[in-house]
Design an enzyme around this catalytic site. Structure first.
Site, short mmCIF file in Angstrom:
data_model
loop_
_atom_site.label_atom_id
_atom_site.label_comp_id
_atom_site.label_asym_id
_atom_site.label_seq_id
_atom_site.Cartn_x
_atom_site.Cartn_y
_atom_site.Cartn_z
N LYS A 17 -6.00 1.45 144.02
CA LYS A 17 -7.40 1.34 144.47
C LYS A 17 -7.60 -0.11 144.92
O LYS A 17 -7.39 -1.03 144.14
CB LYS A 17 -8.33 1.68 143.31
CG LYS A 17 -9.78 1.39 143.53
CD LYS A 17 -10.42 0.65 142.34
CE LYS A 17 -9.78 -0.69 142.16
NZ LYS A 17 -10.41 -1.55 141.14
N PRO A 104 1.98 -3.12 139.60
CA PRO A 104 1.90 -4.04 138.47
C PRO A 104 0.70 -3.70 137.57
O PRO A 104 -0.32 -3.20 138.04
CB PRO A 104 1.74 -5.42 139.12
CG PRO A 104 1.46 -5.18 140.56
CD PRO A 104 1.86 -3.79 140.90
N VAL A 105 0.89 -3.96 136.28
CA VAL A 105 -0.12 -3.60 135.27
C VAL A 105 -1.20 -4.69 135.23
O VAL A 105 -0.91 -5.87 135.45
CB VAL A 105 0.60 -3.48 133.89
CG1 VAL A 105 -0.39 -3.28 132.76
CG2 VAL A 105 1.60 -2.33 133.94
N SER A 107 -3.72 -5.55 137.27
CA SER A 107 -3.57 -6.38 138.47
C SER A 107 -4.67 -6.19 139.50
O SER A 107 -4.53 -6.62 140.64
CB SER A 107 -2.20 -6.12 139.09
OG SER A 107 -2.19 -4.86 139.72
N GLY A 108 -5.78 -5.52 139.14
CA GLY A 108 -6.92 -5.45 140.06
C GLY A 108 -6.82 -4.35 141.10
O GLY A 108 -7.63 -4.27 142.01
N ILE A 109 -5.80 -3.47 140.99
CA ILE A 109 -5.70 -2.37 141.95
C ILE A 109 -5.72 -1.01 141.25
O ILE A 109 -5.24 -0.01 141.79
CB ILE A 109 -4.46 -2.51 142.88
CG1 ILE A 109 -3.20 -2.82 142.07
CG2 ILE A 109 -4.71 -3.59 143.93
CD1 ILE A 109 -1.92 -2.84 142.91
N GLY A 110 -6.30 -1.00 140.05
CA GLY A 110 -6.61 0.27 139.38
C GLY A 110 -5.43 1.15 139.05
O GLY A 110 -5.58 2.38 139.00
N GLY A 112 -3.72 1.85 136.25
CA GLY A 112 -3.93 2.69 135.07
C GLY A 112 -5.02 3.72 135.31
O GLY A 112 -4.90 4.88 134.90
N SER A 113 -6.08 3.32 135.99
CA SER A 113 -7.20 4.24 136.29
C SER A 113 -6.72 5.36 137.20
O SER A 113 -7.07 6.53 137.01
CB SER A 113 -8.34 3.50 137.00
OG SER A 113 -8.78 2.42 136.21
N ASP A 146 -13.30 2.46 136.31
CA ASP A 146 -12.73 2.74 137.63
C ASP A 146 -12.05 4.11 137.73
O ASP A 146 -11.50 4.44 138.77
CB ASP A 146 -11.68 1.66 137.98
CG ASP A 146 -12.33 0.43 138.57
OD1 ASP A 146 -13.54 0.46 138.90
OD2 ASP A 146 -11.62 -0.58 138.72
O1 C5P Z 1 -14.11 0.23 131.89
P1 C5P Z 1 -12.93 -0.66 131.98
O2 C5P Z 1 -12.08 -0.63 130.74
O3 C5P Z 1 -12.13 -0.44 133.20
O4 C5P Z 1 -13.51 -2.14 132.11
C1 C5P Z 1 -12.83 -3.25 131.60
C2 C5P Z 1 -13.83 -4.34 131.27
O5 C5P Z 1 -14.35 -4.90 132.48
C3 C5P Z 1 -15.04 -3.90 130.49
O6 C5P Z 1 -14.78 -3.89 129.12
C4 C5P Z 1 -16.08 -4.95 130.88
O7 C5P Z 1 -15.86 -6.14 130.14
C5 C5P Z 1 -15.71 -5.26 132.31
N1 C5P Z 1 -16.53 -4.52 133.29
C6 C5P Z 1 -17.82 -4.94 133.55
N2 C5P Z 1 -18.59 -4.27 134.44
C7 C5P Z 1 -18.10 -3.20 135.10
C8 C5P Z 1 -16.78 -2.75 134.86
C9 C5P Z 1 -16.01 -3.43 133.94
O8 C5P Z 1 -18.30 -5.92 132.96
N3 C5P Z 1 -18.86 -2.58 135.98
#
Ligand code: C5P
Length: 293
Positions: A17, A104-105, A107-110, A112-113, A146
């Site tokens: 992503k 990569p784990v 890494s901002g490209i989702g 795991g999601s 995500d």
């Molecule tokens: O939901 P997820 O585990 O992917 O989000 C990781 C962390 O990123 C959350 O625990 C939160 O600290 C932060 N986050 C946020 N606002 C969002 C999505 C994620 O602050 N809209």
């Protein structure tokens, strides 16, 4: 079809992503941030394969396999399976899941999601149990902010905390190069480094981005509000962005999500050559390229 070609394995690409733009527009009382993001799902990803088995099993292979614990309680793929059984009010399905971890784990490209969302889609096919759209979305959201957007790997606009989704305008024929300096960043750390939470919203989008120039014109007028805070936590992001900006074949570059992966957009005919040249210059970085959609 000859017998030896018949297989009960169902496999799908769990696409990365990419946040082409990511505006942080506020923060809720529970700490979660409000955002607006244009996301794309390029043809680059992990692979998830499901096959019938005696019991639930998860095997992880691929270049980043060592960074994940297949037995870990917080493994998103296993949490997706258990969550599915709970929502569907059925036994935990006896399936063997093979995750080929190519992204990569953290890494901002989702990655795991997308693995979790792809597992949910494949589970529906394998079990023949299809959850209602509402239940599927709710389950996905419980796994991570995500995960819902990754259920539909097509261009989308995310709003709210990432759970309010709408189809995005069609994207043009475009290539993308993804680059990570082999640094993993924790999303909460990057949000903590963000000073200003009330940033302007995304500009109105056209009905379609007719060509790369139209997409880039739009993106130039947008931001990733997490880029500056991420750079303050991880200096290597600046190095990657400088390198991408110095290549005249790359028409636009930016960081995705909370980093550290950055992307460069280019003509589809250029992406493989750019990837090859980047690998030569930076054999220590993770680099991948493919069509943007
Ligand atoms: O939901 P997820 O585990 O992917 O989000 C990781 C962390 O990123 C959350 O625990 C939160 O600290 C932060 N986050 C946020 N606002 C969002 C999505 C994620 O602050 N809209």
């Amino acid at each position: 079809m000859p017998d030896h070609l018949q297989t009960a394995v169902r496999a799908e690409l769990a696409r990365a992503k990419v946040n082409l733009a990511l505006h942080i527009t506020g923060q809720r009382n529970d700490g979660y941030h409000l955002l607006e993001s244009l996301v794309a799902f390029p043809q680059i990803g992990d692979r998830i394969a499901l096959e019938p088995s005696e019991k639930l099993e998860l095997d992880i292979d691929g270049p980043f396999a060592r960074e994940l614990d297949p037995a870990g309680d917080n493994n998103l793929v296993l949490r997706a399976v258990r969550g599915f059984a709970e929502k569907a009010k059925t036994d935990v399905p006896s399936v063997k899941i093979t995750l080929t971890k190519r992204l990569p784990v953290a890494s901002g490209i989702g990655g795991g999601s997308s693995d979790a969302a792809t597992t949910l889609r494949l589970l529906e096919d394998v079990t023949g149990i299809y959850l209602s759209g509402e239940d599927l979305h709710e389950l996905a959201a419980s796994l991570g902010a995500d995960v819902p957007v990754c259920l539909t790997p097509e261009p989308q606009v995310m709003r709210g905390i990432g759970d309010d989704l709408a189809a995005a305008p069609l994207l043009p024929d475009c290539g993308i190069v993804l680059v990570n300096p082999k640094a993993s960043l924790e999303t909460p750390d990057v949000f903590r480094a963000l000073d200003k939470k009330n940033n302007p919203q995304l500009a109105k989008m056209p009905d379609a981005f007719d060509d790369i120039a139209a997409l880039i014109a739009y993106l130039t007028n947008s931001r990733n509000d997490l880029q500056t805070p991420a750079m303050s936590v991880c200096g290597a992001i600046g190095e990657v962005l400088n390198f991408l900006q110095g290549d005249s074949r790359i028409l636009f570059s930016r960081m995705s999500g909370s980093g550290a992966t950055c992307f460069g957009l280019c003509a589809p005919t250029e992406m493989r050559a750019i990837e090859t040249d980047l690998r030569t210059a930076h054999p220590d970085w993770w680099i991948a390229s493919g069509p943007l959609s």
